[in-house]
Design a protein around this motif. Structure first.
Motif, short mmCIF file in Angstrom:
data_model
loop_
_atom_site.label_atom_id
_atom_site.label_comp_id
_atom_site.label_asym_id
_atom_site.label_seq_id
_atom_site.Cartn_x
_atom_site.Cartn_y
_atom_site.Cartn_z
N LEU A 1 -40.48 -12.76 143.43
CA LEU A 1 -41.00 -12.10 144.62
C LEU A 1 -40.61 -12.96 145.81
CD1 LEU A 1 -42.62 -9.65 145.50
CD2 LEU A 1 -44.67 -11.04 145.39
N TYR A 2 -39.87 -12.39 146.76
CA TYR A 2 -39.35 -13.13 147.90
C TYR A 2 -39.92 -12.55 149.18
CZ TYR A 2 -36.09 -15.25 151.17
OH TYR A 2 -35.55 -15.96 152.22
N THR A 3 -40.44 -13.42 150.05
CA THR A 3 -40.95 -12.99 151.34
C THR A 3 -39.88 -13.22 152.40
OG1 THR A 3 -43.19 -13.58 150.67
CG2 THR A 3 -42.79 -13.29 153.04
N VAL A 4 -39.51 -12.16 153.10
CA VAL A 4 -38.45 -12.22 154.11
C VAL A 4 -38.90 -13.11 155.26
CG1 VAL A 4 -37.07 -10.88 155.75
CG2 VAL A 4 -37.61 -9.93 153.50
N LYS A 5 -38.02 -14.07 155.64
CA LYS A 5 -38.28 -14.98 156.74
C LYS A 5 -37.43 -14.57 157.94
CE LYS A 5 -37.03 -18.44 154.25
NZ LYS A 5 -36.81 -18.71 152.90
N SER A 6 -37.78 -15.07 159.09
CA SER A 6 -37.01 -14.81 160.30
C SER A 6 -35.57 -15.25 160.10
CB SER A 6 -37.63 -15.56 161.48
OG SER A 6 -36.86 -15.36 162.64
N GLY A 7 -34.62 -14.36 160.43
CA GLY A 7 -33.21 -14.68 160.29
C GLY A 7 -32.60 -14.27 158.97
N ASP A 8 -33.44 -13.85 158.01
CA ASP A 8 -32.91 -13.42 156.71
C ASP A 8 -32.17 -12.10 156.84
OD1 ASP A 8 -33.77 -15.51 155.14
OD2 ASP A 8 -35.58 -14.52 154.45
N THR A 9 -31.14 -11.95 156.03
CA THR A 9 -30.46 -10.68 155.82
C THR A 9 -30.35 -10.50 154.32
OG1 THR A 9 -28.25 -11.66 155.77
CG2 THR A 9 -29.08 -10.96 157.94
N LEU A 10 -30.02 -9.31 153.88
CA LEU A 10 -29.84 -9.13 152.43
C LEU A 10 -28.71 -10.02 151.94
CD1 LEU A 10 -30.40 -5.32 151.80
CD2 LEU A 10 -31.97 -7.22 151.48
N LEU B 1 -28.14 -4.20 144.80
CA LEU B 1 -29.19 -4.24 143.78
C LEU B 1 -30.55 -4.49 144.42
CD1 LEU B 1 -29.75 -4.16 140.72
CD2 LEU B 1 -29.45 -6.64 140.72
N ILE B 2 -30.61 -5.45 145.36
CA ILE B 2 -31.87 -5.74 146.06
C ILE B 2 -32.31 -4.51 146.84
CG2 ILE B 2 -32.96 -7.14 147.86
CD1 ILE B 2 -31.02 -9.43 147.02
N ALA B 3 -31.37 -3.87 147.55
CA ALA B 3 -31.71 -2.68 148.33
C ALA B 3 -32.24 -1.57 147.43
CB ALA B 3 -30.49 -2.19 149.11
N LYS B 4 -31.58 -1.35 146.30
CA LYS B 4 -32.01 -0.29 145.37
C LYS B 4 -33.38 -0.60 144.77
CE LYS B 4 -30.72 2.03 141.14
NZ LYS B 4 -30.34 1.66 139.82
N ASP B 5 -33.57 -1.83 144.30
CA ASP B 5 -34.83 -2.20 143.66
C ASP B 5 -36.02 -2.15 144.62
OD1 ASP B 5 -33.47 -2.60 141.31
OD2 ASP B 5 -33.52 -4.79 141.38
N ASN B 6 -35.76 -2.30 145.91
CA ASN B 6 -36.85 -2.34 146.90
C ASN B 6 -36.86 -1.11 147.80
OD1 ASN B 6 -38.17 -5.15 146.57
ND2 ASN B 6 -35.98 -5.53 146.43
N SER B 7 -36.10 -0.08 147.44
CA SER B 7 -36.04 1.18 148.19
C SER B 7 -35.70 0.96 149.66
CB SER B 7 -37.37 1.94 148.06
OG SER B 7 -37.65 2.19 146.71
N ILE B 8 -34.70 0.11 149.91
CA ILE B 8 -34.26 -0.15 151.28
C ILE B 8 -33.12 0.82 151.57
CG2 ILE B 8 -33.21 -1.84 152.83
CD1 ILE B 8 -34.55 -4.02 151.11
N SER B 9 -33.34 1.75 152.50
CA SER B 9 -32.32 2.76 152.77
C SER B 9 -31.24 2.24 153.71
CB SER B 9 -32.97 4.01 153.37
OG SER B 9 -33.65 3.67 154.57
N ASN B 10 -31.56 1.30 154.59
CA ASN B 10 -30.58 0.72 155.52
C ASN B 10 -30.49 -0.77 155.22
OD1 ASN B 10 -29.09 -0.31 157.62
ND2 ASN B 10 -30.19 0.79 159.22
N ILE B 11 -29.37 -1.19 154.61
CA ILE B 11 -29.25 -2.60 154.19
C ILE B 11 -29.18 -3.55 155.38
CG2 ILE B 11 -28.17 -2.05 151.99
CD1 ILE B 11 -25.49 -2.94 153.23
N ASN B 12 -29.04 -3.03 156.58
CA ASN B 12 -29.00 -3.88 157.77
C ASN B 12 -30.37 -4.02 158.43
OD1 ASN B 12 -26.15 -4.28 157.69
ND2 ASN B 12 -25.97 -2.15 158.31
N MET B 13 -31.41 -3.46 157.79
CA MET B 13 -32.71 -3.48 158.42
C MET B 13 -33.79 -3.92 157.44
SD MET B 13 -34.61 -0.44 160.52
CE MET B 13 -33.26 -0.23 161.64
N ILE B 14 -34.13 -5.20 157.49
CA ILE B 14 -35.28 -5.72 156.76
C ILE B 14 -36.14 -6.45 157.78
CG2 ILE B 14 -34.15 -5.87 154.52
CD1 ILE B 14 -33.76 -8.87 154.99
N PHE B 15 -37.40 -6.63 157.47
CA PHE B 15 -38.32 -7.18 158.44
C PHE B 15 -39.02 -8.43 157.92
CE2 PHE B 15 -37.92 -2.66 159.22
CZ PHE B 15 -37.57 -2.65 160.56
N GLU B 16 -39.25 -9.34 158.83
CA GLU B 16 -39.94 -10.58 158.50
C GLU B 16 -41.29 -10.24 157.88
OE1 GLU B 16 -41.37 -14.69 160.74
OE2 GLU B 16 -40.34 -13.15 161.87
#
Length: 195
Positions: free
Chosen positions: A31-40, A56-71
């Motif tokens: 389980l990884y918590t996204v930090k400021s500055g992280d990208t996939l 794989l990370i995007a699929k497993d976490n239902s991320i539709s836009n791989i350029n958009m994750i949040f801290e």
């Protein structure tokens, strides 16, 4: 005497079972918590040393836009062993259905990626485009927390002007000041997964 043997045997079996069950947890998802500055991409590099886990990370976490994750987002990351096993199992199943076409398609898809990763930039424009593709898939509208646009620049650098012209101007200035050239920035990105 018989009860002592029974207790020792039961203790030994329980300890052995506990050790056996404990080893299965070593392969559990992380389980990884996204930090400021992280990208996939940077997260993939932390877990596998390359960009192979982005999809794989995007699929497993239902991320539709791989350029958009949040801290603060919590992402489930498969262990490297699990990530490697699943594609192999899928590939074997696909090969059973239609062996020759699947193998040719896989070769066509993987060869350009390997060449792009290994080949140094020939010109400033190709190095710049390479970084833009890695950072945002070339989108001027991409966001990732406080990182904005085609080159994923800190929002404070853009001073509220997210126009394409300003993104290009600020990116050129940033790279010239920090690395001296887009080729040097690309070399740094290839070594570290960010620039």
């Amino acid at each position: 005497m018989k009860s002592l043997k029974t207790i020792l045997l039961a203790t030994t079996l329980t300890a052995g079972f506990g050790i056996f069950m404990g080893t299965t947890d070593a392969h559990a998802d992380s389980l990884y918590t996204v930090k400021s500055g992280d990208t996939l991409s940077t997260i993939s590099h932390q877990f596998s040393g390359d960009n192979s886990m982005i999809d794989l990370i995007a699929k497993d976490n239902s991320i539709s836009n791989i350029n958009m994750i949040f801290e603060g987002d919590q992402l489930t990351i498969r262990t490297a062993e699990e990530a490697a096993q699943k594609p192999v199992q899928q590939e074997v199943a696909q090969q059973e259905v239609a062996a020759a076409p699947v193998q040719e398609e896989a070769q066509v898809q993987t060869a350009p990626v390997e060449q792009a990763e290994a080949a140094p930039a020939a010109t400033t424009s190709s190095a710049k485009e390479w970084i833009a593709q890695k950072e945002s898939s070339g989108s001027y509208d991409a966001t990732n927390g406080k990182y904005i646009g085609r080159y994923q620049l800190d929002a404070s650098y853009l001073n509220g002007d997210y126009s394409q012209a300003n993104q290009e101007r600020v990116a050129d200035s940033y790279v010239a000041g920090r690395y001296g050239s887009w080729e040097a920035a690309q070399a740094f990105w290839m070594a570290n997964g960010w620039y």
